[in-house]
Scaffold this motif. Sequence first.
Motif, PDB file in Angstrom:
ATOM      1  N   LEU A 181     -52.580 -97.810  -4.895  1.00 51.10           N
ATOM      2  CA  LEU A 181     -52.396 -99.136  -5.488  1.00 51.10           C
ATOM      3  C   LEU A 181     -53.137 -99.244  -6.816  1.00 51.10           C
ATOM      4  O   LEU A 181     -52.594 -99.754  -7.804  1.00 51.10           O
ATOM      5  CB  LEU A 181     -52.904-100.207  -4.523  1.00 51.10           C
ATOM      6  CG  LEU A 181     -52.089-100.441  -3.249  1.00 51.10           C
ATOM      7  CD1 LEU A 181     -52.835-101.380  -2.306  1.00 51.10           C
ATOM      8  CD2 LEU A 181     -50.720-101.029  -3.584  1.00 51.10           C
ATOM      9  N   LEU A 182     -54.372 -98.769  -6.854  1.00 49.21           N
ATOM     10  CA  LEU A 182     -55.168 -98.872  -8.079  1.00 49.21           C
ATOM     11  C   LEU A 182     -54.628 -97.966  -9.177  1.00 49.21           C
ATOM     12  O   LEU A 182     -54.720 -98.294 -10.365  1.00 49.21           O
ATOM     13  CB  LEU A 182     -56.624 -98.518  -7.775  1.00 49.21           C
ATOM     14  CG  LEU A 182     -57.363 -99.491  -6.855  1.00 49.21           C
ATOM     15  CD1 LEU A 182     -58.754 -98.966  -6.520  1.00 49.21           C
ATOM     16  CD2 LEU A 182     -57.461-100.877  -7.485  1.00 49.21           C
ATOM     17  N   ALA A 183     -54.079 -96.822  -8.799  1.00 44.39           N
ATOM     18  CA  ALA A 183     -53.522 -95.904  -9.799  1.00 44.39           C
ATOM     19  C   ALA A 183     -52.338 -96.534 -10.524  1.00 44.39           C
ATOM     20  O   ALA A 183     -52.069 -96.222 -11.689  1.00 44.39           O
ATOM     21  CB  ALA A 183     -53.094 -94.604  -9.135  1.00 44.39           C
ATOM     22  N   ARG A 184     -51.626 -97.433  -9.840  1.00 42.68           N
ATOM     23  CA  ARG A 184     -50.453 -98.077 -10.448  1.00 42.68           C
ATOM     24  C   ARG A 184     -50.796 -99.401 -11.130  1.00 42.68           C
ATOM     25  O   ARG A 184     -49.910-100.050 -11.674  1.00 42.68           O
ATOM     26  CB  ARG A 184     -49.382 -98.326  -9.369  1.00 42.68           C
ATOM     27  CG  ARG A 184     -48.822 -97.068  -8.748  1.00 42.68           C
ATOM     28  CD  ARG A 184     -47.615 -97.371  -7.883  1.00 42.68           C
ATOM     29  NE  ARG A 184     -47.929 -98.213  -6.752  1.00 42.68           N
ATOM     30  CZ  ARG A 184     -48.308 -97.770  -5.558  1.00 42.68           C
ATOM     31  NH1 ARG A 184     -48.445 -96.465  -5.353  1.00 42.68           N
ATOM     32  NH2 ARG A 184     -48.574 -98.605  -4.575  1.00 42.68           N
TER      33      ARG A 184
ATOM     34  N   HIS B  81     -64.882 -86.673  -0.480  1.00 44.20           N
ATOM     35  CA  HIS B  81     -63.496 -87.155  -0.488  1.00 44.20           C
ATOM     36  C   HIS B  81     -62.881 -86.738  -1.824  1.00 44.20           C
ATOM     37  O   HIS B  81     -63.038 -87.434  -2.838  1.00 44.20           O
ATOM     38  CB  HIS B  81     -63.456 -88.674  -0.326  1.00 44.20           C
ATOM     39  CG  HIS B  81     -62.104 -89.206   0.077  1.00 44.20           C
ATOM     40  ND1 HIS B  81     -61.031 -89.212  -0.793  1.00 44.20           N
ATOM     41  CD2 HIS B  81     -61.652 -89.713   1.250  1.00 44.20           C
ATOM     42  CE1 HIS B  81     -59.974 -89.729  -0.177  1.00 44.20           C
ATOM     43  NE2 HIS B  81     -60.330 -90.039   1.067  1.00 44.20           N
ATOM     44  N   PRO B  82     -62.202 -85.590  -1.870  1.00 43.27           N
ATOM     45  CA  PRO B  82     -61.703 -85.062  -3.152  1.00 43.27           C
ATOM     46  C   PRO B  82     -60.828 -86.037  -3.924  1.00 43.27           C
ATOM     47  O   PRO B  82     -60.942 -86.136  -5.154  1.00 43.27           O
ATOM     48  CB  PRO B  82     -60.918 -83.818  -2.732  1.00 43.27           C
ATOM     49  CG  PRO B  82     -61.531 -83.402  -1.423  1.00 43.27           C
ATOM     50  CD  PRO B  82     -61.901 -84.683  -0.743  1.00 43.27           C
ATOM     51  N   ARG B  83     -59.958 -86.768  -3.225  1.00 40.36           N
ATOM     52  CA  ARG B  83     -59.054 -87.662  -3.952  1.00 40.36           C
ATOM     53  C   ARG B  83     -59.824 -88.822  -4.589  1.00 40.36           C
ATOM     54  O   ARG B  83     -59.527 -89.223  -5.717  1.00 40.36           O
ATOM     55  CB  ARG B  83     -57.980 -88.197  -3.011  1.00 40.36           C
ATOM     56  CG  ARG B  83     -56.930 -89.043  -3.725  1.00 40.36           C
ATOM     57  CD  ARG B  83     -55.765 -89.392  -2.835  1.00 40.36           C
ATOM     58  NE  ARG B  83     -54.830 -90.283  -3.515  1.00 40.36           N
ATOM     59  CZ  ARG B  83     -53.749 -90.806  -2.967  1.00 40.36           C
ATOM     60  NH1 ARG B  83     -53.440 -90.499  -1.703  1.00 40.36           N
ATOM     61  NH2 ARG B  83     -52.958 -91.617  -3.658  1.00 40.36           N
ATOM     62  N   LEU B  84     -60.814 -89.362  -3.880  1.00 45.19           N
ATOM     63  CA  LEU B  84     -61.626 -90.437  -4.448  1.00 45.19           C
ATOM     64  C   LEU B  84     -62.433 -89.921  -5.638  1.00 45.19           C
ATOM     65  O   LEU B  84     -62.558 -90.593  -6.659  1.00 45.19           O
ATOM     66  CB  LEU B  84     -62.554 -91.006  -3.378  1.00 45.19           C
ATOM     67  CG  LEU B  84     -63.512 -92.120  -3.817  1.00 45.19           C
ATOM     68  CD1 LEU B  84     -62.752 -93.287  -4.418  1.00 45.19           C
ATOM     69  CD2 LEU B  84     -64.361 -92.586  -2.631  1.00 45.19           C
TER      70      LEU B  84
ATOM     71  N   VAL C 223     -63.331 -89.814 -11.487  1.00 46.73           N
ATOM     72  CA  VAL C 223     -63.660 -88.971 -12.646  1.00 46.73           C
ATOM     73  C   VAL C 223     -62.535 -88.996 -13.679  1.00 46.73           C
ATOM     74  O   VAL C 223     -62.789 -89.018 -14.887  1.00 46.73           O
ATOM     75  CB  VAL C 223     -63.959 -87.529 -12.183  1.00 46.73           C
ATOM     76  CG1 VAL C 223     -64.124 -86.600 -13.371  1.00 46.73           C
ATOM     77  CG2 VAL C 223     -65.209 -87.502 -11.311  1.00 46.73           C
ATOM     78  N   THR C 224     -61.299 -89.006 -13.219  1.00 48.61           N
ATOM     79  CA  THR C 224     -60.168 -89.076 -14.150  1.00 48.61           C
ATOM     80  C   THR C 224     -60.181 -90.387 -14.932  1.00 48.61           C
ATOM     81  O   THR C 224     -59.861 -90.413 -16.124  1.00 48.61           O
ATOM     82  CB  THR C 224     -58.841 -88.934 -13.385  1.00 48.61           C
ATOM     83  OG1 THR C 224     -58.820 -87.674 -12.691  1.00 48.61           O
ATOM     84  CG2 THR C 224     -57.653 -88.996 -14.335  1.00 48.61           C
ATOM     85  N   TRP C 225     -60.569 -91.465 -14.269  1.00 49.96           N
ATOM     86  CA  TRP C 225     -60.531 -92.789 -14.905  1.00 49.96           C
ATOM     87  C   TRP C 225     -61.749 -93.044 -15.783  1.00 49.96           C
ATOM     88  O   TRP C 225     -61.637 -93.557 -16.897  1.00 49.96           O
ATOM     89  CB  TRP C 225     -60.420 -93.857 -13.825  1.00 49.96           C
ATOM     90  CG  TRP C 225     -60.296 -95.260 -14.319  1.00 49.96           C
ATOM     91  CD1 TRP C 225     -61.086 -96.321 -14.007  1.00 49.96           C
ATOM     92  CD2 TRP C 225     -59.308 -95.793 -15.213  1.00 49.96           C
ATOM     93  NE1 TRP C 225     -60.680 -97.461 -14.640  1.00 49.96           N
ATOM     94  CE2 TRP C 225     -59.583 -97.169 -15.388  1.00 49.96           C
ATOM     95  CE3 TRP C 225     -58.230 -95.231 -15.898  1.00 49.96           C
ATOM     96  CZ2 TRP C 225     -58.806 -97.973 -16.217  1.00 49.96           C
ATOM     97  CZ3 TRP C 225     -57.454 -96.057 -16.723  1.00 49.96           C
ATOM     98  CH2 TRP C 225     -57.749 -97.409 -16.871  1.00 49.96           C
TER      99      TRP C 225
ATOM    100  N   LYS D  37     -64.948 -81.777 -19.599  1.00 52.86           N
ATOM    101  CA  LYS D  37     -65.122 -82.321 -20.947  1.00 52.86           C
ATOM    102  C   LYS D  37     -66.565 -82.791 -21.150  1.00 52.86           C
ATOM    103  O   LYS D  37     -67.117 -83.533 -20.356  1.00 52.86           O
ATOM    104  CB  LYS D  37     -64.160 -83.483 -21.167  1.00 52.86           C
ATOM    105  CG  LYS D  37     -64.209 -84.054 -22.580  1.00 52.86           C
ATOM    106  CD  LYS D  37     -63.216 -85.187 -22.737  1.00 52.86           C
ATOM    107  CE  LYS D  37     -63.283 -85.780 -24.149  1.00 52.86           C
ATOM    108  NZ  LYS D  37     -62.336 -86.913 -24.311  1.00 52.86           N
ATOM    109  N   GLY D  38     -67.166 -82.336 -22.239  1.00 54.11           N
ATOM    110  CA  GLY D  38     -68.541 -82.695 -22.545  1.00 54.11           C
ATOM    111  C   GLY D  38     -69.560 -81.726 -21.988  1.00 54.11           C
ATOM    112  O   GLY D  38     -70.754 -81.834 -22.300  1.00 54.11           O
TER     113      GLY D  38
END
Length: 557
Positions: free
Chosen positions: A234-237, A262-265, A270-272, A360-361
């Motif tokens: 839901l949050l990704a969308r 929790h890899p997906r969390l 990190v992506t966001w 990155k960084g």
Amino acid sequence: MFGTQIVVRRGGRDEAEKPFWISFADLMTALMVLFLVVMGVALLAVTKNVTEKEKREEQHRKDIELILDRFQATAKRYNGIKIDRDRHVIDFGDRARFAFGKSNLAPEQEAVLRQFVPEILTLANGDLGKRILKRVVVEGYLHDRNREIRDSRPGPAWVDTAIENRQLFNEAPCTPYVSQLLRGDESHIDRICEQLQIGKESWFLRQLVLTQVEGATKLGDDEFVSLLPRLLGLLARNEVLRDRGTILVLDRYARVSGSPLHPRLRDHAVTWWGNPWLPSNATRWGGVAPAARTMVSDWLKLEFIETFFTKLAEDGLADRRRMEFWKRYVKSIDDIEFALGSTARNSREPDLVALRKKMKGLTRELDASGANNAFIMTMGKLVAVEFSGLGNAFYGYDASRSLPFNTSQTLKLGKDERNSLKRSNRMLWLKHGDGIHGWNRWEDMFEATLRESFQIVPSVDTSRASVRTQAANERAKPTSFTPQRENARSSQNRTQTHESYSHVALKRFAATHGLQIDDRTAVGGNLWVRGDEDDGHIGQVLADWGFHAKPGKGWWK
């Protein structure tokens, strides 16, 4: 005879007795005055900050009163419209009330609203309005008079939907639907949106997302964790609510017992927001509780450790012993840097492209060909350097002193070369070999050194005890290799499956079993493999590859 009389003038007694230094009392007086001045300046600064805050608050109250005065002056020109200053409400009264059984306003009502509303919007869009008003909410009538919109005649379907869902018109319109939505049942909401013509960009649908996240965070650990995939989807969308929703989810997961990886969390956060321990990302992570931020930092460090000793390993040979060793120290690692060689830096493989993006960084340039890479960890007063090549030793440097290399510049691998990671003035130099300095396993030697020299201990306890041989005379005793030969003979009775010999196969086998390769063929010597000589399986495989065992030395060919 006449002589010249020389007269020496002497200073007064009081001048000779004057001290060069000021007295102790004068010194204390001067220090007291200095202290009072500093304290006075500090008090003035604090008083100034408080006064400025009070001035801002007072100005804000005055601005609210001023905008209400303007609304009230406008409302006085329209009979029936009132301003409730205490509640900050514009009450339209009968001017905006539909007649019983009617879906249209009377002409005179429409005329009033068409004149009054634009004036209010003009005030709201002015400088004062933009500074004071956050939002305008239209509510009240349908919640209190919901059933009055139906009469004796058949009405449109939206009327029945509005009556059946009276809670849509109160202050928490989404709460009643949370349990259904968390179960994945969206049929009721779809029907409401269809009947009431609620568009995809409506605030209602955005609020539904946030209400689901809030509802899930109030559940027990197991139920909350089971709902995480749905919440993250839901949050990704929904980019508008992603910050607020991700904060709620991370803070709640940090309270889950044990907070397992929790890899997906981790990837979602990190992506966001990027790397959680980089100063450049501090603002993005600012709303997250410290415990949740530390949790994600540890998860990311674990992933980087696994990645370095697997994907970035030389020839792709995973070094699981080194990986498992450093994973135990993840909570002691303050910072991580990767010195990447040409292959890892320039590869277009999807996995490495994605990895560089996540790093990155943290990546630095290493002037090295092939798959040579370096892993630089800061752990308190220790800067630890590991290399991807299997034959490289561990280097440790004192972080409290000036480091002999600068990671902002191109790094080198040559011994004592300018800006090299391998310097003779290191504090630690340890080899990843078993049976060195009386230690059965190199991991035990590393652990003891880190603990005794830097007070760095693993964050994950291990059940096995460190075993060190006790006396020199015991180490000097000849070792019986009968068990090994028996194991080798017994292993011939079992079907052993291993790949054909090659240098790459040997490296892979050595990395898997913690063996050390000592290649002296370039100087006319033999190729040696050193390690656990009591393991019959290792001896059998090496024998099949043409190696010969030499007690106390290893295997050679």
